[in-house]
Scaffold this motif. Structure first.
Motif, PDB file in Angstrom:
ATOM      1  N   THR A  21      60.361   7.274 -23.719  1.00 34.96           N
ATOM      2  CA  THR A  21      61.590   6.610 -23.268  1.00 34.96           C
ATOM      3  C   THR A  21      61.707   5.204 -23.854  1.00 34.96           C
ATOM      4  OG1 THR A  21      60.593   5.591 -21.293  1.00 34.96           O
ATOM      5  CG2 THR A  21      61.442   7.853 -21.075  1.00 34.96           C
ATOM      6  N   GLY A  22      60.675   4.771 -24.617  1.00 36.53           N
ATOM      7  CA  GLY A  22      60.650   3.431 -25.174  1.00 36.53           C
ATOM      8  C   GLY A  22      59.885   2.431 -24.344  1.00 36.53           C
ATOM      9  N   ARG A  23      59.286   2.886 -23.279  1.00 32.90           N
ATOM     10  CA  ARG A  23      58.565   1.991 -22.366  1.00 32.90           C
ATOM     11  C   ARG A  23      57.220   1.587 -22.961  1.00 32.90           C
ATOM     12  NH1 ARG A  23      58.379   1.431 -16.545  1.00 32.90           N
ATOM     13  NH2 ARG A  23      56.279   1.116 -15.710  1.00 32.90           N
ATOM     14  N   GLY A  24      56.855   0.308 -22.824  1.00 33.01           N
ATOM     15  CA  GLY A  24      55.517  -0.138 -23.167  1.00 33.01           C
ATOM     16  C   GLY A  24      54.564   0.187 -22.035  1.00 33.01           C
ATOM     17  N   LEU A  25      53.411   0.750 -22.355  1.00 31.66           N
ATOM     18  CA  LEU A  25      52.496   1.257 -21.345  1.00 31.66           C
ATOM     19  C   LEU A  25      51.529   0.172 -20.878  1.00 31.66           C
ATOM     20  CD1 LEU A  25      51.709   4.683 -23.060  1.00 31.66           C
ATOM     21  CD2 LEU A  25      53.418   4.198 -21.291  1.00 31.66           C
ATOM     22  N   LEU A  26      51.280   0.146 -19.584  1.00 35.59           N
ATOM     23  CA  LEU A  26      50.404  -0.855 -18.974  1.00 35.59           C
ATOM     24  C   LEU A  26      49.330  -0.147 -18.159  1.00 35.59           C
ATOM     25  CD1 LEU A  26      49.646  -3.765 -18.131  1.00 35.59           C
ATOM     26  CD2 LEU A  26      51.371  -3.573 -16.307  1.00 35.59           C
ATOM     27  N   MET A  27      48.061  -0.377 -18.520  1.00 34.60           N
ATOM     28  CA  MET A  27      46.945   0.190 -17.766  1.00 34.60           C
ATOM     29  C   MET A  27      45.995  -0.929 -17.347  1.00 34.60           C
ATOM     30  SD  MET A  27      44.347   3.399 -18.481  1.00 34.60           S
ATOM     31  CE  MET A  27      43.144   2.605 -19.540  1.00 34.60           C
ATOM     32  N   ASP A 231      51.241   1.421 -28.339  1.00 40.30           N
ATOM     33  CA  ASP A 231      52.157   1.923 -27.304  1.00 40.30           C
ATOM     34  C   ASP A 231      52.004   1.175 -25.992  1.00 40.30           C
ATOM     35  OD1 ASP A 231      53.354   4.093 -28.835  1.00 40.30           O
ATOM     36  OD2 ASP A 231      51.375   5.031 -28.720  1.00 40.30           O
ATOM     37  N   GLY A 232      50.885   0.484 -25.833  1.00 47.89           N
ATOM     38  CA  GLY A 232      50.671  -0.234 -24.589  1.00 47.89           C
ATOM     39  C   GLY A 232      49.342  -0.945 -24.596  1.00 47.89           C
ATOM     40  N   VAL A 233      48.968  -1.472 -23.427  1.00 49.57           N
ATOM     41  CA  VAL A 233      47.789  -2.329 -23.337  1.00 49.57           C
ATOM     42  C   VAL A 233      46.914  -1.937 -22.148  1.00 49.57           C
ATOM     43  CG1 VAL A 233      48.944  -4.273 -24.443  1.00 49.57           C
ATOM     44  CG2 VAL A 233      49.044  -4.049 -21.947  1.00 49.57           C
ATOM     45  N   VAL A 234      45.624  -2.231 -22.305  1.00 47.36           N
ATOM     46  CA  VAL A 234      44.648  -2.146 -21.219  1.00 47.36           C
ATOM     47  C   VAL A 234      44.261  -3.576 -20.870  1.00 47.36           C
ATOM     48  CG1 VAL A 234      42.436  -1.225 -20.455  1.00 47.36           C
ATOM     49  CG2 VAL A 234      43.787   0.016 -22.173  1.00 47.36           C
ATOM     50  N   VAL A 235      44.311  -3.936 -19.600  1.00 40.43           N
ATOM     51  CA  VAL A 235      44.021  -5.306 -19.175  1.00 40.43           C
ATOM     52  C   VAL A 235      42.927  -5.260 -18.114  1.00 40.43           C
ATOM     53  CG1 VAL A 235      44.960  -7.450 -18.264  1.00 40.43           C
ATOM     54  CG2 VAL A 235      46.416  -5.945 -19.636  1.00 40.43           C
TER      55      VAL A 235
END
Length: 271
Positions: A21-27, A231-235
């Motif tokens: 959907t274009g969303r940036g992924l956050l984990m 596609d996203g980040v792990v924090v």
């Protein structure tokens, strides 16, 4: 209680659907057992817009973790945390609405045995597993057992990974590919490593799986920059430093909301 709708492959399907959907992924990451009510952090993470949550099962000799995650693990172990107790806590809580991915070292998997360990994860409602000290060429048995239990084994790739090996890791990883932004341990850093962009570009040549970038992502600006490549980040360390300093679930929800906003702003940029 465990999630009754958890199905094999749910982590990857969930992340793919959100990414597409274009969303940036956050984990975000939390060390299991870090505080008496530590599962409240999971609900706060989900409320802040997390797309998946990494739950660390603390180990006494964490070779890949920096000072902050080491301190978090030591704190949890001193409180009596164990794999069984952490998974029991997860089993006793309502579904938070996003996939849970456990992370730990291979010694703990071997201690219980592959089958028993993966079955326990499944009963607790965990859908994925990260074992950072398990190289791809030694992962066959755990990969097969995990798959049979409905657990997606996530593999890591680093800037030093040769391209043929990177292709194998990307092919065999399940859930997503964990891109390690730099050669080093976990921890907060002043800037995103320059090696992150090249690594994620090399991964994208060989897979269309979700790619999450971790190690050193600590601020909204770094999350925004990372989203330009992955596609996203792990924090992890940035979250756990706040927990160690006494931050409660509401504090962490507010912090993660700033990362969520940064990822969403980057997604809205004209391409």
């Amino acid at each position: 209680m465990t999630n009754p709708t958890l199905a094999a492959g749910a982590v990857e399907r969930h992340l793919r659907a959100r990414r597409d959907t274009g969303r940036g992924l956050l984990m975000p990451y939390v060390t299991g057992g870090i505080t008496p009510g530590w599962t409240d952090y999971l609900r706060a993470f989900a409320a802040a817009g997390a797309d998946a949550i990494e739950v660390g099962l603390p180990f006494s000799d964490p070779t890949l973790d920096g000072v902050t995650i080491q301190q978090a693990g030591e704190t949890a172990l001193a409180r009596g945390a164990s794999t069984r107790r952490i998974l029991a806590d997860l089993s006793g809580m309502p579904d938070v609405g996003v996939p849970l991915v456990a992370s730990t070292y291979y010694n703990l998997v071997l201690h219980d045995g592959h089958e028993a360990f993966c079955a326990a994860l499944r009963r607790a409602g965990v859908g994925g597993l990260i074992v950072p000290d398990l190289p791809v060429h030694e992962a066959d048995e755990l990969t097969d057992v995990a798959a049979d239990a409905g657990i997606e084994l996530v593999l890591l790739a680093s800037p030093a990974t040769p391209q043929p090996r990177l292709a194998e890791i990307s092919c065999r990883s399940r859930g997503f590919v964990y891109a390690v932004s730099l050669m080093g341990t976990t921890g907060e850093r002043a800037a995103l490593a320059v090696s992150a962009a090249e690594l994620t570009e090399r991964i994208r040549r060989v897979t269309d799986q979700p790619v999450l970038l971790g190690f050193g992502i600590s601020t909204p600006d770094q999350a925004r920059e990372a989203r330009r490549h992955a596609d996203g980040v792990v924090v992890g360390a940035a979250v756990m430093r706040r927990v160690l300093d006494g931050a409660g679930p509401d504090d962490l929800r507010a912090f993660l909301a700033t990362l969520r906003q940064a990822l969403d702003q980057e997604c809205d940029r004209p391409r």
